[in-house]
Design an enzyme around this catalytic site. Structure first.
Site, PDB file in Angstrom:
ATOM      1  CB  THR A  85      23.232  32.834 -12.179  1.00  0.00           C
ATOM      2  OG1 THR A  85      23.885  33.302 -13.492  1.00  0.00           O
ATOM      3  CG2 THR A  85      21.861  32.945 -12.349  1.00  0.00           C
ATOM      4  CB  CYS A  86      23.793  29.150  -8.315  1.00  0.00           C
ATOM      5  SG  CYS A  86      23.132  28.287  -9.649  1.00  0.00           S
ATOM      6  CB  ALA A  87      27.175  32.839  -6.180  1.00  0.00           C
TER       7      ALA A  87
END
Length: 192
Positions: A85-87
């Site tokens: 999700t961060c990526a």
């Protein structure tokens, strides 16, 4: 009216969004896959001066928020680039950045600068400035985003803060479920 309703109304009127997080008498919590995660504080208020902080870029140079004065700054804050999700959020903000004049997007996490640089190189991220706050604990303190409980204890929660060219907070979004992406549409609306 109870304290939670008062705080929710104040945030919504001020131009921020709660994003599903809970707030009671000075403590803020979000969730990670349904499990409550307490945070160290609260995001700065809309209209307040954005707290300055220093991060480390890919060349190990110190970069401060105040160094971008005169431009709008979007802080995309997240736990770690090593999570899908961060990526994905960095990729999404990289695409958005191309259509945002006089705006800088900072990807802020506690990832080491080497990991951030490698990720951006491999992914072709050119419109976002990755900043590591691994040696700058004042960021988590000033923005209230340190996870103080839960499995990611010690990392940052997921949030977006828009800082105006004048250095004042224009918009905040604390994502209520850390494993979910920010509301990009709401961020773009705030930037209009």
């Amino acid at each position: 009216m109870n304290m939670k309703k008062v705080c929710m109304a104040a945030v919504m009127v001020a131009g921020g969004t709660l994003g599903g997080y809970a707030q009671q008498a000075g403590s803020v919590s979000v969730k990670l896959r349904g499990q409550e995660v307490k945070l160290s504080g609260m995001l700065p208020a809309v209209g307040a001066e954005a707290p300055d902080f220093t991060g480390v870029d890919g060349s190990l140079a110190d970069v401060s928020l105040n160094g971008f004065r005169g431009k709008r700054v979007v802080l995309n804050i997240f736990p770690s680039l090593d999570t899908p999700t961060c990526a994905l959020s960095v990729r999404q903000f990289n695409q958005m950045a191309a259509s945002l004049p006089n705006t800088v997007i900072l990807a802020v996490s506690m990832d080491l600068p080497f990991a951030q640089k490698r990720f951006c190189s491999v992914e072709g991220i050119e419109n976002v400035v990755p900043l590591s706050v691994f040696r700058n604990p004042e960021f988590a303190e000033r923005y209230g985003l340190l996870q103080v409980s839960g499995p990611l204890h010690g990392l940052l929660a997921r949030a977006v803060v828009v800082v105006g060219a004048d250095g004042k907070v224009e918009y905040t979004q604390l994502v209520g479920e850390i494993s979910e992406e920010p509301d990009y549409k709401a961020v773009m609306e705030a930037l209009k």
